[in-house]
Design a protein around this motif. Structure first.
Motif, PDB file in Angstrom:
ATOM      1  N   PRO A  96       0.801  -1.231   0.000  1.00  0.00           N
ATOM      2  CA  PRO A  96       0.000   0.000   0.000  1.00  0.00           C
ATOM      3  C   PRO A  96       0.829   1.274   0.000  1.00  0.00           C
ATOM      4  O   PRO A  96       0.411   2.285  -0.561  1.00  0.00           O
ATOM      5  CB  PRO A  96      -0.833  -0.124   1.288  1.00  0.00           C
ATOM      6  CG  PRO A  96      -0.854  -1.582   1.611  1.00  0.00           C
ATOM      7  CD  PRO A  96       0.461  -2.113   1.133  1.00  0.00           C
ATOM      8  N   ASN A  97       2.011   1.246   0.625  1.00  0.00           N
ATOM      9  CA  ASN A  97       2.802   2.483   0.723  1.00  0.00           C
ATOM     10  C   ASN A  97       3.665   2.734  -0.498  1.00  0.00           C
ATOM     11  O   ASN A  97       4.272   3.798  -0.615  1.00  0.00           O
ATOM     12  CB  ASN A  97       3.673   2.463   1.981  1.00  0.00           C
ATOM     13  CG  ASN A  97       4.653   1.315   1.986  1.00  0.00           C
ATOM     14  OD1 ASN A  97       4.345   0.247   1.489  1.00  0.00           O
ATOM     15  ND2 ASN A  97       5.820   1.513   2.551  1.00  0.00           N
ATOM     16  N   ASN A  98       3.741   1.770  -1.411  1.00  0.00           N
ATOM     17  CA  ASN A  98       4.489   1.945  -2.653  1.00  0.00           C
ATOM     18  C   ASN A  98       3.538   1.745  -3.832  1.00  0.00           C
ATOM     19  O   ASN A  98       3.339   0.629  -4.308  1.00  0.00           O
ATOM     20  CB  ASN A  98       5.657   0.954  -2.744  1.00  0.00           C
ATOM     21  CG  ASN A  98       6.755   1.265  -1.753  1.00  0.00           C
ATOM     22  OD1 ASN A  98       7.092   2.414  -1.540  1.00  0.00           O
ATOM     23  ND2 ASN A  98       7.308   0.234  -1.121  1.00  0.00           N
ATOM     24  N   VAL A 112       4.275   4.757 -13.397  1.00  0.00           N
ATOM     25  CA  VAL A 112       4.118   5.811 -12.399  1.00  0.00           C
ATOM     26  C   VAL A 112       4.290   5.205 -11.018  1.00  0.00           C
ATOM     27  O   VAL A 112       3.644   4.204 -10.686  1.00  0.00           O
ATOM     28  CB  VAL A 112       2.736   6.483 -12.508  1.00  0.00           C
ATOM     29  CG1 VAL A 112       2.618   7.632 -11.517  1.00  0.00           C
ATOM     30  CG2 VAL A 112       2.484   6.967 -13.931  1.00  0.00           C
ATOM     31  N   LYS A 113       5.162   5.812 -10.211  1.00  0.00           N
ATOM     32  CA  LYS A 113       5.393   5.342  -8.844  1.00  0.00           C
ATOM     33  C   LYS A 113       5.174   6.499  -7.875  1.00  0.00           C
ATOM     34  O   LYS A 113       5.614   7.614  -8.126  1.00  0.00           O
ATOM     35  CB  LYS A 113       6.801   4.770  -8.695  1.00  0.00           C
ATOM     36  CG  LYS A 113       7.031   3.521  -9.536  1.00  0.00           C
ATOM     37  CD  LYS A 113       8.338   2.846  -9.221  1.00  0.00           C
ATOM     38  CE  LYS A 113       8.515   1.568 -10.039  1.00  0.00           C
ATOM     39  NZ  LYS A 113       9.776   0.856  -9.693  1.00  0.00           N
ATOM     40  N   CYS A 114       4.499   6.186  -6.777  1.00  0.00           N
ATOM     41  CA  CYS A 114       4.137   7.216  -5.810  1.00  0.00           C
ATOM     42  C   CYS A 114       4.259   6.629  -4.414  1.00  0.00           C
ATOM     43  O   CYS A 114       3.882   5.474  -4.186  1.00  0.00           O
ATOM     44  CB  CYS A 114       2.717   7.709  -6.065  1.00  0.00           C
ATOM     45  SG  CYS A 114       2.134   8.954  -4.906  1.00  0.00           S
ATOM     46  N   GLN A 115       4.765   7.416  -3.473  1.00  0.00           N
ATOM     47  CA  GLN A 115       4.928   6.987  -2.091  1.00  0.00           C
ATOM     48  C   GLN A 115       3.763   7.525  -1.270  1.00  0.00           C
ATOM     49  O   GLN A 115       3.480   8.716  -1.290  1.00  0.00           O
ATOM     50  CB  GLN A 115       6.249   7.488  -1.518  1.00  0.00           C
ATOM     51  CG  GLN A 115       7.427   7.410  -2.481  1.00  0.00           C
ATOM     52  CD  GLN A 115       7.629   6.033  -3.080  1.00  0.00           C
ATOM     53  OE1 GLN A 115       7.659   5.050  -2.350  1.00  0.00           O
ATOM     54  NE2 GLN A 115       7.770   5.944  -4.387  1.00  0.00           N
ATOM     55  N   MET A 116       3.104   6.626  -0.532  1.00  0.00           N
ATOM     56  CA  MET A 116       1.883   7.019   0.166  1.00  0.00           C
ATOM     57  C   MET A 116       2.070   7.281   1.651  1.00  0.00           C
ATOM     58  O   MET A 116       1.486   8.196   2.208  1.00  0.00           O
ATOM     59  CB  MET A 116       0.821   5.926   0.005  1.00  0.00           C
ATOM     60  CG  MET A 116       0.171   5.920  -1.354  1.00  0.00           C
ATOM     61  SD  MET A 116      -0.770   7.412  -1.678  1.00  0.00           S
ATOM     62  CE  MET A 116      -1.988   7.325  -0.390  1.00  0.00           C
ATOM     63  N   GLU A 117       2.847   6.466   2.346  1.00  0.00           N
ATOM     64  CA  GLU A 117       2.898   6.547   3.792  1.00  0.00           C
ATOM     65  C   GLU A 117       4.328   6.688   4.258  1.00  0.00           C
ATOM     66  O   GLU A 117       5.279   6.365   3.561  1.00  0.00           O
ATOM     67  CB  GLU A 117       2.270   5.298   4.427  1.00  0.00           C
ATOM     68  CG  GLU A 117       0.788   5.140   4.075  1.00  0.00           C
ATOM     69  CD  GLU A 117       0.239   3.829   4.593  1.00  0.00           C
ATOM     70  OE1 GLU A 117       1.035   3.020   5.109  1.00  0.00           O
ATOM     71  OE2 GLU A 117      -0.975   3.615   4.463  1.00  0.00           O
ATOM     72  N   ILE A 134       9.452  12.537   3.621  1.00  0.00           N
ATOM     73  CA  ILE A 134       8.993  12.635   2.242  1.00  0.00           C
ATOM     74  C   ILE A 134       7.581  13.219   2.147  1.00  0.00           C
ATOM     75  O   ILE A 134       7.323  14.091   1.341  1.00  0.00           O
ATOM     76  CB  ILE A 134       9.083  11.258   1.570  1.00  0.00           C
ATOM     77  CG1 ILE A 134      10.541  10.945   1.324  1.00  0.00           C
ATOM     78  CG2 ILE A 134       8.302  11.222   0.280  1.00  0.00           C
ATOM     79  CD1 ILE A 134      10.770   9.686   0.574  1.00  0.00           C
ATOM     80  N   VAL A 135       6.663  12.742   2.972  1.00  0.00           N
ATOM     81  CA  VAL A 135       5.281  13.179   2.843  1.00  0.00           C
ATOM     82  C   VAL A 135       5.148  14.647   3.211  1.00  0.00           C
ATOM     83  O   VAL A 135       4.337  15.368   2.651  1.00  0.00           O
ATOM     84  CB  VAL A 135       4.376  12.293   3.727  1.00  0.00           C
ATOM     85  CG1 VAL A 135       2.939  12.775   3.687  1.00  0.00           C
ATOM     86  CG2 VAL A 135       4.453  10.841   3.272  1.00  0.00           C
TER      87      VAL A 135
END
Length: 339
Positions: A96-98, A112-117, A134-135
């Motif tokens: 979920p966090n990647n 597309v890559k996005c960091q969530m947590e 990061i967040v």
């Protein structure tokens, strides 16, 4: 006497047929209900897993909110948040966090890559890069000069890569990449995006090895979301099938299918040589050594010319950084059970 037996025989025959028909109908209804129940359960489990792993809308909302308030900036921000020419396609996320998606950016395929947590601790089973900042996108702060930002990046590289003699060249390279609009200046939003991305080993490795043929090219970024070149064939051997079809294929037939769709031996040899070349690139790189902590085939792919392409490089970490992270860890000896 024979004629007296006939009426009883044909009276019993319709009753037998009716009972048999009722049995077949009940059996049909039972298996139909069972198939609906099992199918509904599978769909529910898959949907729950998908909604937990695939959070592309949340990722886009977070990034675009930061962009529209002027916190972050980058070459992919306008396409993602304004013109909406950067699309999220098939979800490839395994955690979920990647977040990871196939995407289309101005008619060009990409990943597309996005960091969530936030990951506040180091867990070698799931995450190899602590990303506390990061967040928040809290660095660099307003009023930070370009020279100060270069010093911040230099200190980060020294901690990650060790005291290399050519770190200043890498810092200048990062500033060139951070200048997304190519106006010769790095804005505060671009600097915040670059600082967040530099915490990620994969992004750093893409910048360091941007001229190497086995590394996917960086297409753009916005905050800690980045778009990289897509790889035509993400299954190193065999064929990828939808999970629904996988459920009904016997394992023996599945192995036969994999052998049928596996590249020929000369092409396998070319892919293997490409892997050796990539290992040489990361282990004896221009800015220190990197170690591959996960050598699974799922991280490898190839293009239509059978040149090896890395699909996922998140588990490739700088040797100096890894030694620093594990030096204070105590290892417990494993006890073997005796029968």
């Amino acid at each position: 006497m024979a004629r007296s037996l006939c009426p009883g025989a044909w009276l019993r025959k319709p009753y037998y047929l009716q009972a048999r028909f009722s049995y077949v109908r009940m059996k049909y209804l039972f298996f139909s209900w069972l198939a609906v129940f099992v199918g509904s359960w599978i769909i529910y489990v898959q949907y729950s897993t998908y909604t937990e792993l695939c959070r592309g809308k949340d990722c886009k909302k977070i990034i675009c909110d930061k962009y529209k308030t002027g916190v972050i900036d980058g070459p992919a921000c306008n396409s993602l948040c304004v013109t909406e020419t950067l699309y999220f396609g098939k979800c490839l996320s395994t955690k979920p966090n990647n977040q990871m998606y196939l995407g289309i950016w101005d008619n060009l395929p990409g990943v597309v890559k996005c960091q969530m947590e936030q990951a506040l601790h180091l867990d070698f089973g799931t995450e190899l890069e602590p990303r506390k900042e990061i967040v928040l996108f809290d660095k660099p702060t307003r009023g930070t000069t370009v020279q100060k930002f270069k010093e911040m990046v230099y200190s980060l590289f020294k901690a990650k890569l060790g005291d290399q003699g050519n770190l200043s060249e890498l810092v200048n390279l990062i500033l060139t990449v951070a200048d997304g609009d190519k106006d010769g200046q790095v804005s505060l939003g671009e600097a915040k995006s670059a600082w967040a991305l530099l915490q990620l080993n994969e992004f750093l490795l893409m910048v360091i090895l941007q001229d190497k043929e086995h590394t996917p090219k960086l297409m753009g970024f916005c905050g800690d979301l980045y778009v990289m070149e897509s790889v035509e064939y993400t299954s190193l051997y065999g064929i990828s099938l939808p999970w629904v079809i996988e459920l009904f294929i016997p394992s023996g037939f599945r192995r036969s299918m994999d052998q049928l769709f596996t590249p020929s031996w000369p092409r396998k040899a070319k892919i293997a040589i490409g892997l050796l070349e990539f290992v040489e690139d990361v282990f004896h790189g221009p800015y220190g050594n990197f170690l591959m902590c996960d050598t699974s085939a799922k991280n490898l792919g190839y293009n239509d010319k059978y040149d090896l392409k890395m699909v996922d490089m998140r588990k490739i970490v700088p040797e100096t950084n890894l030694k620093e992270l594990i030096k204070d860890r105590s290892l417990e000896p494993r006890k073997f059970e005796t029968s």
